[in-house]
Design a protein around this motif. Structure first.
Motif, PDB file in Angstrom:
ATOM      1  N   TYR A  35     -83.984-110.367 -57.991  1.00 39.71           N
ATOM      2  CA  TYR A  35     -84.844-111.002 -58.989  1.00 39.71           C
ATOM      3  C   TYR A  35     -84.012-111.738 -60.041  1.00 39.71           C
ATOM      4  O   TYR A  35     -84.368-112.843 -60.465  1.00 39.71           O
ATOM      5  CB  TYR A  35     -85.717-109.938 -59.657  1.00 39.71           C
ATOM      6  CG  TYR A  35     -86.563-110.454 -60.796  1.00 39.71           C
ATOM      7  CD1 TYR A  35     -87.731-111.167 -60.551  1.00 39.71           C
ATOM      8  CD2 TYR A  35     -86.202-110.212 -62.130  1.00 39.71           C
ATOM      9  CE1 TYR A  35     -88.524-111.639 -61.596  1.00 39.71           C
ATOM     10  CE2 TYR A  35     -86.981-110.676 -63.169  1.00 39.71           C
ATOM     11  CZ  TYR A  35     -88.138-111.392 -62.903  1.00 39.71           C
ATOM     12  OH  TYR A  35     -88.901-111.872 -63.942  1.00 39.71           O
ATOM     13  N   ALA A  36     -82.901-111.129 -60.464  1.00 37.94           N
ATOM     14  CA  ALA A  36     -82.053-111.739 -61.495  1.00 37.94           C
ATOM     15  C   ALA A  36     -81.505-113.085 -61.036  1.00 37.94           C
ATOM     16  O   ALA A  36     -81.432-114.038 -61.818  1.00 37.94           O
ATOM     17  CB  ALA A  36     -80.916-110.789 -61.860  1.00 37.94           C
ATOM     18  N   ASP A  37     -81.115-113.166 -59.771  1.00 37.27           N
ATOM     19  CA  ASP A  37     -80.639-114.446 -59.214  1.00 37.27           C
ATOM     20  C   ASP A  37     -80.784-114.404 -57.696  1.00 37.27           C
ATOM     21  O   ASP A  37     -79.899-113.925 -56.993  1.00 37.27           O
ATOM     22  CB  ASP A  37     -79.184-114.715 -59.590  1.00 37.27           C
ATOM     23  CG  ASP A  37     -78.717-116.108 -59.155  1.00 37.27           C
ATOM     24  OD1 ASP A  37     -79.489-116.809 -58.469  1.00 37.27           O
ATOM     25  OD2 ASP A  37     -77.593-116.495 -59.502  1.00 37.27           O
ATOM     26  N   PRO A  38     -81.908-114.911 -57.175  1.00 32.76           N
ATOM     27  CA  PRO A  38     -82.145-114.882 -55.733  1.00 32.76           C
ATOM     28  C   PRO A  38     -81.111-115.642 -54.916  1.00 32.76           C
ATOM     29  O   PRO A  38     -80.979-115.411 -53.722  1.00 32.76           O
ATOM     30  CB  PRO A  38     -83.532-115.530 -55.594  1.00 32.76           C
ATOM     31  CG  PRO A  38     -84.156-115.424 -56.951  1.00 32.76           C
ATOM     32  CD  PRO A  38     -83.023-115.515 -57.913  1.00 32.76           C
ATOM     33  N   PHE A  39     -80.389-116.541 -55.557  1.00 30.89           N
ATOM     34  CA  PHE A  39     -79.472-117.412 -54.819  1.00 30.89           C
ATOM     35  C   PHE A  39     -78.003-117.040 -55.019  1.00 30.89           C
ATOM     36  O   PHE A  39     -77.120-117.775 -54.612  1.00 30.89           O
ATOM     37  CB  PHE A  39     -79.706-118.866 -55.240  1.00 30.89           C
ATOM     38  CG  PHE A  39     -81.132-119.292 -55.115  1.00 30.89           C
ATOM     39  CD1 PHE A  39     -81.659-119.636 -53.875  1.00 30.89           C
ATOM     40  CD2 PHE A  39     -81.972-119.309 -56.214  1.00 30.89           C
ATOM     41  CE1 PHE A  39     -82.984-120.009 -53.746  1.00 30.89           C
ATOM     42  CE2 PHE A  39     -83.305-119.679 -56.102  1.00 30.89           C
ATOM     43  CZ  PHE A  39     -83.813-120.032 -54.866  1.00 30.89           C
ATOM     44  N   ALA A  40     -77.748-115.884 -55.641  1.00 32.39           N
ATOM     45  CA  ALA A  40     -76.377-115.457 -55.906  1.00 32.39           C
ATOM     46  C   ALA A  40     -75.525-115.352 -54.633  1.00 32.39           C
ATOM     47  O   ALA A  40     -74.386-115.845 -54.617  1.00 32.39           O
ATOM     48  CB  ALA A  40     -76.378-114.137 -56.664  1.00 32.39           C
ATOM     49  N   PRO A  41     -76.025-114.742 -53.545  1.00 33.35           N
ATOM     50  CA  PRO A  41     -75.198-114.665 -52.327  1.00 33.35           C
ATOM     51  C   PRO A  41     -74.825-116.039 -51.782  1.00 33.35           C
ATOM     52  O   PRO A  41     -73.680-116.260 -51.358  1.00 33.35           O
ATOM     53  CB  PRO A  41     -76.085-113.901 -51.342  1.00 33.35           C
ATOM     54  CG  PRO A  41     -77.004-113.106 -52.202  1.00 33.35           C
ATOM     55  CD  PRO A  41     -77.279-113.982 -53.386  1.00 33.35           C
ATOM     56  N   ALA A  42     -75.759-116.978 -51.795  1.00 29.48           N
ATOM     57  CA  ALA A  42     -75.474-118.324 -51.294  1.00 29.48           C
ATOM     58  C   ALA A  42     -74.436-119.008 -52.160  1.00 29.48           C
ATOM     59  O   ALA A  42     -73.502-119.659 -51.656  1.00 29.48           O
ATOM     60  CB  ALA A  42     -76.754-119.151 -51.247  1.00 29.48           C
ATOM     61  N   LYS A  43     -74.561-118.851 -53.480  1.00 33.96           N
ATOM     62  CA  LYS A  43     -73.617-119.489 -54.394  1.00 33.96           C
ATOM     63  C   LYS A  43     -72.224-118.884 -54.245  1.00 33.96           C
ATOM     64  O   LYS A  43     -71.217-119.604 -54.322  1.00 33.96           O
ATOM     65  CB  LYS A  43     -74.116-119.366 -55.834  1.00 33.96           C
ATOM     66  CG  LYS A  43     -75.344-120.242 -56.118  1.00 33.96           C
ATOM     67  CD  LYS A  43     -75.718-120.264 -57.592  1.00 33.96           C
ATOM     68  CE  LYS A  43     -76.333-118.963 -58.024  1.00 33.96           C
ATOM     69  NZ  LYS A  43     -76.886-119.039 -59.401  1.00 33.96           N
ATOM     70  N   SER A  44     -72.149-117.557 -54.026  1.00 38.37           N
ATOM     71  CA  SER A  44     -70.840-116.903 -53.886  1.00 38.37           C
ATOM     72  C   SER A  44     -70.118-117.351 -52.630  1.00 38.37           C
ATOM     73  O   SER A  44     -68.881-117.321 -52.568  1.00 38.37           O
ATOM     74  CB  SER A  44     -71.014-115.385 -53.881  1.00 38.37           C
ATOM     75  OG  SER A  44     -71.696-114.954 -52.712  1.00 38.37           O
ATOM     76  N   LEU A  45     -70.882-117.770 -51.618  1.00 45.41           N
ATOM     77  CA  LEU A  45     -70.286-118.249 -50.365  1.00 45.41           C
ATOM     78  C   LEU A  45     -70.090-119.765 -50.360  1.00 45.41           C
ATOM     79  O   LEU A  45     -69.627-120.327 -49.367  1.00 45.41           O
ATOM     80  CB  LEU A  45     -71.171-117.842 -49.180  1.00 45.41           C
ATOM     81  CG  LEU A  45     -71.300-116.342 -48.915  1.00 45.41           C
ATOM     82  CD1 LEU A  45     -72.342-116.086 -47.834  1.00 45.41           C
ATOM     83  CD2 LEU A  45     -69.956-115.747 -48.509  1.00 45.41           C
ATOM     84  N   GLY A  46     -70.467-120.401 -51.449  1.00 44.47           N
ATOM     85  CA  GLY A  46     -70.318-121.849 -51.535  1.00 44.47           C
ATOM     86  C   GLY A  46     -71.312-122.609 -50.690  1.00 44.47           C
ATOM     87  O   GLY A  46     -71.073-123.774 -50.332  1.00 44.47           O
ATOM     88  N   ILE A  47     -72.420-121.976 -50.355  1.00 46.79           N
ATOM     89  CA  ILE A  47     -73.448-122.638 -49.548  1.00 46.79           C
ATOM     90  C   ILE A  47     -74.291-123.535 -50.449  1.00 46.79           C
ATOM     91  O   ILE A  47     -74.863-123.075 -51.440  1.00 46.79           O
ATOM     92  CB  ILE A  47     -74.358-121.606 -48.859  1.00 46.79           C
ATOM     93  CG1 ILE A  47     -73.535-120.706 -47.928  1.00 46.79           C
ATOM     94  CG2 ILE A  47     -75.473-122.292 -48.077  1.00 46.79           C
ATOM     95  CD1 ILE A  47     -74.323-119.569 -47.324  1.00 46.79           C
ATOM     96  N   PRO A  48     -74.357-124.827 -50.168  1.00 51.62           N
ATOM     97  CA  PRO A  48     -75.153-125.728 -51.015  1.00 51.62           C
ATOM     98  C   PRO A  48     -76.642-125.401 -50.922  1.00 51.62           C
ATOM     99  O   PRO A  48     -77.158-125.100 -49.850  1.00 51.62           O
ATOM    100  CB  PRO A  48     -74.846-127.114 -50.452  1.00 51.62           C
ATOM    101  CG  PRO A  48     -74.422-126.869 -49.035  1.00 51.62           C
ATOM    102  CD  PRO A  48     -73.719-125.541 -49.045  1.00 51.62           C
TER     103      PRO A  48
END
Length: 270
Positions: free
Chosen positions: A215-228
């Motif tokens: 909930y805090a950041d649904p896109f955190a895993p994608a951002k950590s992997l550099g996925i656009p």
């Protein structure tokens, strides 16, 4: 109309009950994603019961996705919320019940369900043509549930986590009618039951932390992997979104659809 249709289902079922095949029970599920609103979602759900004692309950969407993944390695899209996932695996011969959830990144989590179902069976009966169905009640997940089971169908199982009655549960709903399951079709099956059998075992406390982190950041895993991260601009073009606005939109959706079937384990999103 519902009872007339169901009686035909039962007659067909009894005609092949003796056959050593897996059984497939289709239930119509209706639920309110928001307790304070009248909107209702209707979905088809499936209860697969194998001759080995395995019981898998999930949406038809999830069943199709599991089959595709077994064949191609890729399933269908995942939902962006945990609260509306209805995936239960029962191994009643070893008294094991697990709730299974999956996030949008295909991470699968298993939560052991130890809550005992203490049924109260009533003498009240109703008729499905020539067949009797009988009333029962149980408390589960912070809700009171009213069930109708068919003693003439000697299967002590039912939709979601519900089992343990002397007959198949053909209808069950909570007292406030936030959730209901109605049997609509029965099939034989000789195929393999593909289901989620690999994942990470967690507790309800772990699940709450995972849900809050998402909930805090649904896109955190994608951002950590550099996925656009891209979204559709409404004209078929993939564009870079305003991440703050996108996160707030997902968060609002989670807050406004926070009516878990296990109400006693509700996560308070802020």
């Amino acid at each position: 109309m519902y009872f007339n249709r169901l009686i035909l289902i039962i007659i067909v079922f009894l005609s092949f009950y003796a056959s050593a095949q897996n059984k497939v029970f289709l239930y119509e599920m209706k639920y309110k994603p928001n307790r304070s609103k009248d909107s209702i979602i209707t979905d088809k759900t499936v209860l697969d019961i194998t001759t080995e004692g395995l019981s898998v309950f999930r949406t038809l969407h999830d069943k199709v996705s599991d089959s595709l993944k077994a064949k191609t390695g890729l399933g269908l899209g995942r939902k962006n919320r945990f609260e509306n996932q209805f995936y239960i695996v029962k191994k009643l011969n070893v008294n094991e019940i697990q709730k299974i959830v999956q996030n949008i990144y295909s991470d699968v989590y298993f939560i052991k369900n130890d809550e005992k179902l203490i049924w109260k069976i009533y003498s009240e009966k109703s008729k499905l043509e020539k067949f009797d169905i009988q009333k029962a009640e149980v408390n589960y997940g912070g809700r009171k549930w009213i069930a109708w089971f068919a003693p003439d169908i000697p299967i002590n199982d039912g939709p979601y986590v519900f089992y343990g009655l002397p007959g198949l549960i053909v209808k069950i709903e909570d007292e406030e009618r936030n959730f209901s399951f109605n049997l609509i079709e029965v099939q034989n099956s000789s195929g393999t039951v593909n289901y989620r059998n690999k994942g990470i075992m967690i507790s309800w406390t772990d699940f709450q932390k995972i849900a809050l982190d998402y909930y805090a950041d649904p896109f955190a895993p994608a951002k950590s992997l550099g996925i656009p991260i891209r979204v559709d601009d409404g004209q078929g073009n993939a564009i870079k979104p305003n991440m703050r606005n996108l996160i707030m939109k997902v968060q609002k959706d989670i807050r406004e659809n926070n009516n878990p079937i296990e109400l006693d384990k509700i996560i308070l999103y802020k």
